[in-house]
Design an enzyme around this catalytic site. Sequence first.
Site, PDB file in Angstrom:
ATOM      1  N   GLU A 128     -13.381  -5.202 -31.389  1.00 11.49           N
ATOM      2  CA  GLU A 128     -13.932  -6.539 -31.137  1.00 11.49           C
ATOM      3  C   GLU A 128     -15.452  -6.528 -31.302  1.00 11.49           C
ATOM      4  O   GLU A 128     -16.080  -5.471 -31.345  1.00 11.49           O
ATOM      5  CB  GLU A 128     -13.597  -7.019 -29.713  1.00 11.49           C
ATOM      6  CG  GLU A 128     -12.196  -7.551 -29.524  1.00 11.49           C
ATOM      7  CD  GLU A 128     -12.013  -8.968 -30.047  1.00 11.49           C
ATOM      8  OE1 GLU A 128     -12.947  -9.505 -30.696  1.00 11.49           O
ATOM      9  OE2 GLU A 128     -10.939  -9.541 -29.825  1.00 11.49           O
ATOM     10  N   ASN A 148     -15.098 -11.702 -22.157  1.00 14.39           N
ATOM     11  CA  ASN A 148     -14.520 -11.541 -23.479  1.00 14.39           C
ATOM     12  C   ASN A 148     -15.646 -11.626 -24.515  1.00 14.39           C
ATOM     13  O   ASN A 148     -16.631 -10.912 -24.376  1.00 14.39           O
ATOM     14  CB  ASN A 148     -13.412 -12.581 -23.713  1.00 14.39           C
ATOM     15  CG  ASN A 148     -12.415 -12.127 -24.761  1.00 14.39           C
ATOM     16  OD1 ASN A 148     -12.025 -10.969 -24.772  1.00 14.39           O
ATOM     17  ND2 ASN A 148     -11.999 -13.018 -25.635  1.00 14.39           N
ATOM     18  N   ASP A 151      -9.791 -16.348 -33.052  1.00 14.18           N
ATOM     19  CA  ASP A 151     -10.387 -15.290 -32.237  1.00 14.18           C
ATOM     20  C   ASP A 151     -11.899 -15.288 -32.460  1.00 14.18           C
ATOM     21  O   ASP A 151     -12.569 -16.247 -32.140  1.00 14.18           O
ATOM     22  CB  ASP A 151      -9.726 -13.959 -32.601  1.00 14.18           C
ATOM     23  CG  ASP A 151      -9.859 -12.896 -31.526  1.00 14.18           C
ATOM     24  OD1 ASP A 151     -10.891 -12.873 -30.826  1.00 14.18           O
ATOM     25  OD2 ASP A 151      -8.948 -12.062 -31.381  1.00 14.18           O
TER      26      ASP A 151
END
Length: 304
Positions: free
Chosen positions: A15, A103, A209
């Site tokens: 990520e 996140n 995303d």
Amino acid sequence: MVVSVTSKRLSSLGEGPHWDEKSKVLWHVDALSGDVCRLDVETQETDVVHLNGKVVSLVIPYASDPDKLVVTVDREIRQLSWKNQSCKLLQEVDLDKPDNNFNDGKCDKIGRLWAGTKAFEKIPTVIEPEQGTLYSLDSDLLLRKHVDKISISNGMVWNLGYTIMFYIDSFLRKIYAFDFDLVHGTLSNQRTLVDFNVVPAYQECGFPDGMTIDCEGKLWVACYDGGRIIRIDPETAQILRTVKFPVQKITSCCFGGPNYDELFVTSAWVGLSDDMRKDQPQAGAVFRVSELGVTGLPHERFAG
């Protein structure tokens, strides 16, 4: 257009890619492994610093010191010294929700950090909804809340004039737009840019995303469980281009390289069955997309 693998390491949940133009490396995280990763895209070798915590979700260099990085670990925003592999706590959020974690996140044009939280995902995309909040952290470490009742706080980016902020809630499969005041760091006039659930062209794209923007003001959105990156016109909400990958779980993207004409794309293998992993041996790799015919913009550094 050429899609290739640019990392030997496979992340369980790669990520937060951030191209560092000064050192010519790609920062990213392996979120569920607790690893901050520094990838040399030419040698394909990755150096790692492991941090304690369930989830490490973002890494962004400081503008003032190349050794310092802002990272998020669970509900904490920390300063990481890469050389010493030591952390200092800057802020902690969601004290009433101990199972939450940060996140995705980005810095705006003046180096203010924006990052949101969500409930912990014991199984990917299976989550208690509306537990997250979008925060900002100024250079003086002032923490502010902006949007609540978020389910999976994810990709964010600003238009070229920094008057609009685009923002994703992956759980709802929606991309939102807000009016943005850069000077005061405020959001207003929330509206839906794209609802993946109702627009036919988006229904096979999985979950939106991570996200970035190119020099023409078009959005590039990673599609988790969709195996692709899509380029979106924010004026019309139409898909202009699709880049497909040999793996299903595409997580995020950023432009980089000497001319910002390459797209670096993170991916994951967590959530795949054993048979699926055999079919997708490159799952978890960082991909490099070249010869796109478009350039991107640098991600901003943290001004703390």
